[in-house]
Design a protein around this motif. Structure first.
Motif, PDB file in Angstrom:
ATOM      1  N   ALA A  13       1.867 -35.111  26.491  1.00 44.18           N
ATOM      2  CA  ALA A  13       0.307 -34.890  26.502  1.00 44.18           C
ATOM      3  C   ALA A  13       0.301 -34.049  27.985  1.00 44.18           C
ATOM      4  CB  ALA A  13      -0.407 -35.863  26.287  1.00 44.18           C
ATOM      5  N   GLY A  14      -0.771 -33.093  27.691  1.00 40.09           N
ATOM      6  CA  GLY A  14      -1.056 -32.367  28.614  1.00 40.09           C
ATOM      7  C   GLY A  14      -2.783 -32.483  29.026  1.00 40.09           C
ATOM      8  N   ALA A  15      -3.443 -31.464  29.535  1.00 39.19           N
ATOM      9  CA  ALA A  15      -4.765 -31.826  29.893  1.00 39.19           C
ATOM     10  C   ALA A  15      -5.536 -30.769  29.653  1.00 39.19           C
ATOM     11  CB  ALA A  15      -4.846 -31.805  31.355  1.00 39.19           C
ATOM     12  N   TRP A  16      -6.414 -30.752  28.608  1.00 39.31           N
ATOM     13  CA  TRP A  16      -7.394 -29.776  28.170  1.00 39.31           C
ATOM     14  C   TRP A  16      -8.610 -29.563  29.282  1.00 39.31           C
ATOM     15  CZ3 TRP A  16      -8.197 -26.840  23.254  1.00 39.31           C
ATOM     16  CH2 TRP A  16      -9.531 -26.553  22.942  1.00 39.31           C
ATOM     17  N   LEU A  17      -8.896 -28.488  29.711  1.00 36.07           N
ATOM     18  CA  LEU A  17      -9.823 -28.327  30.907  1.00 36.07           C
ATOM     19  C   LEU A  17     -10.954 -28.110  30.369  1.00 36.07           C
ATOM     20  CD1 LEU A  17     -10.382 -28.332  33.852  1.00 36.07           C
ATOM     21  CD2 LEU A  17      -9.746 -26.025  34.104  1.00 36.07           C
ATOM     22  N   HIS A  18     -11.924 -29.099  30.628  1.00 28.79           N
ATOM     23  CA  HIS A  18     -13.437 -28.564  30.042  1.00 28.79           C
ATOM     24  C   HIS A  18     -14.136 -27.777  31.343  1.00 28.79           C
ATOM     25  CE1 HIS A  18     -13.035 -30.790  26.544  1.00 28.79           C
ATOM     26  NE2 HIS A  18     -12.515 -31.681  27.248  1.00 28.79           N
ATOM     27  N   GLY A  19     -14.154 -28.223  32.889  1.00 30.24           N
ATOM     28  CA  GLY A  19     -14.871 -27.591  33.614  1.00 30.24           C
ATOM     29  C   GLY A  19     -14.653 -28.418  34.907  1.00 30.24           C
ATOM     30  N   VAL A  95     -21.863 -27.275  36.726  1.00 29.72           N
ATOM     31  CA  VAL A  95     -20.644 -27.401  36.261  1.00 29.72           C
ATOM     32  C   VAL A  95     -20.237 -25.792  36.109  1.00 29.72           C
ATOM     33  CG1 VAL A  95     -21.346 -27.412  34.000  1.00 29.72           C
ATOM     34  CG2 VAL A  95     -19.081 -28.091  34.194  1.00 29.72           C
ATOM     35  N   VAL A  96     -18.791 -25.656  36.344  1.00 34.62           N
ATOM     36  CA  VAL A  96     -18.077 -24.337  36.036  1.00 34.62           C
ATOM     37  C   VAL A  96     -17.569 -24.379  34.834  1.00 34.62           C
ATOM     38  CG1 VAL A  96     -16.658 -22.369  37.045  1.00 34.62           C
ATOM     39  CG2 VAL A  96     -18.117 -23.901  38.544  1.00 34.62           C
ATOM     40  N   PRO A  97     -17.814 -24.009  33.694  1.00 28.41           N
ATOM     41  CA  PRO A  97     -17.231 -24.203  32.386  1.00 28.41           C
ATOM     42  C   PRO A  97     -15.897 -23.652  32.332  1.00 28.41           C
ATOM     43  CG  PRO A  97     -19.508 -23.495  32.324  1.00 28.41           C
ATOM     44  CD  PRO A  97     -19.028 -23.362  33.654  1.00 28.41           C
ATOM     45  N   ALA A  98     -15.047 -24.173  31.675  1.00 30.33           N
ATOM     46  CA  ALA A  98     -13.414 -23.653  31.661  1.00 30.33           C
ATOM     47  C   ALA A  98     -13.563 -22.868  30.222  1.00 30.33           C
ATOM     48  CB  ALA A  98     -12.526 -24.799  31.295  1.00 30.33           C
ATOM     49  N   TYR A 255     -22.499 -20.511  30.911  1.00 30.83           N
ATOM     50  CA  TYR A 255     -21.161 -19.748  30.682  1.00 30.83           C
ATOM     51  C   TYR A 255     -21.414 -18.433  31.178  1.00 30.83           C
ATOM     52  CZ  TYR A 255     -20.256 -23.409  27.356  1.00 30.83           C
ATOM     53  OH  TYR A 255     -19.745 -24.752  26.750  1.00 30.83           O
ATOM     54  N   SER A 256     -22.662 -17.769  31.196  1.00 31.53           N
ATOM     55  CA  SER A 256     -22.643 -16.341  31.550  1.00 31.53           C
ATOM     56  C   SER A 256     -22.713 -16.148  33.073  1.00 31.53           C
ATOM     57  CB  SER A 256     -24.049 -15.884  30.892  1.00 31.53           C
ATOM     58  OG  SER A 256     -24.250 -15.991  29.625  1.00 31.53           O
ATOM     59  N   PHE A 257     -22.632 -17.163  33.911  1.00 28.09           N
ATOM     60  CA  PHE A 257     -22.950 -16.915  35.312  1.00 28.09           C
ATOM     61  C   PHE A 257     -21.764 -17.572  35.974  1.00 28.09           C
ATOM     62  CE2 PHE A 257     -26.853 -16.680  33.166  1.00 28.09           C
ATOM     63  CZ  PHE A 257     -27.334 -15.350  33.833  1.00 28.09           C
TER      64      PHE A 257
END
Length: 272
Positions: A13-19, A95-98, A255-257
């Protein structure tokens, strides 16, 4: 383009990055379901926290993920689950979204990305603090062409029909030109009040859910304190430009910024 962290010897298993956030309470993360249905978790490093989902690599590894991204039903489910996590984080602070489908093979690589990009991420979080992303969509307002349908004039019925049809097309083109100019004016006025503004490509009618053509698809980063003035301005601009129907949406995750450059801030590129 899909960016996937890969290794020759990968774990199960890995890691899905959300933010990325500054901090996250364990109780908060425990209440947010991730990609696998279990709660998301924190990977801290360099004074920051990456929020990730456990991602079984038989589904989210490089090759399975590439296949799954061709499955529109799978892609929609994944996008909704990812967005739900980012949205939950955004309600609690900056939050900085991934990017969608950013997967690392282990937490160590997640931590390394935080360390490598710390300066950029901290600057982005500082910029987003106390601000939210709001969307303003503009649609061509319905209006009838001003043509006398009963007038035939010289040349008979056929000629009159062609005249009416030409007048209708001219009227429609003129309305579209006026609406386009109004959209430019609206975007300019909103950018003067917002911290930043981005103008995205108009959505297809199948995505927008309306039959009217979209002439403005704007995103605006707005200070919380300025939000009442911003909403009043949207309403005022709607009255000032009746040829365009304005719709305010948000707040959204930023998301836009997340970066000044076109690509998202958190694209993962592992060393080859």
């Amino acid at each position: 383009m899909v960016e996937v962290a890969v290794d020759l010897t990968v774990p199960a298993a890995g890691a899905w990055l959300h933010g990325v956030v500054r901090d996250a309470e364990p109780a908060t993360l425990a209440a947010i379901p991730g990609m696998d249905g279990g709660p998301v978790r924190a990977v801290p490093a360099a004074g920051l926290v990456a929020v990730v989902s456990t991602a079984p690599l038989d589904e989210y590894g490089e090759q399975p993920l590439r296949r799954n991204l061709e499955d529109l039903a799978w892609l929609e489910r994944a996008a909704r689950a990812h967005h739900a996590v980012v949205e939950a984080l955004a309600r609690r602070g900056p939050v900085v979204p991934a990017r969608l489908a950013t997967v690392h093979t282990d937490d160590e690589r997640v931590a390394r990305s935080l360390t490598d990009r710390r300066a950029e991420l901290v600057a982005t979080l500082d910029r987003l603090t106390g601000r939210g992303e709001w969307g303003v969509k503009g649609y061509l307002a319905p209006g009838a062409a001003t043509v006398d349908a009963e007038t035939t004039g010289h040349g008979g019925v056929g000629t009159a029909y062609l005249r009416r049809r030409r007048a209708q097309l001219t009227s429609r083109e003129e309305r579209q030109q006026v609406a386009s100019a109004a959209a430019d004016a609206v975007h300019g006025a909103l950018c003067e009040l917002a911290v930043a503004g981005r103008r995205h490509a108009p959505q297809d009618r199948r995505l927008s859910g309306t039959s009217a053509p979209m002439v403005l698809n704007g995103a605006y980063l707005v200070d919380v304190a300025a939000l009442p003035r911003f909403t009043d301005l949207v309403s005022s601009l709607g009255h000032r430009h009746p040829g365009v129907r304005l719709e305010l949406t948000g707040p959204w995750p930023p998301y836009s910024f997340v970066a000044e450059r076109p690509e998202p801030a958190l694209t993962v590129r592992e060393p080859g």
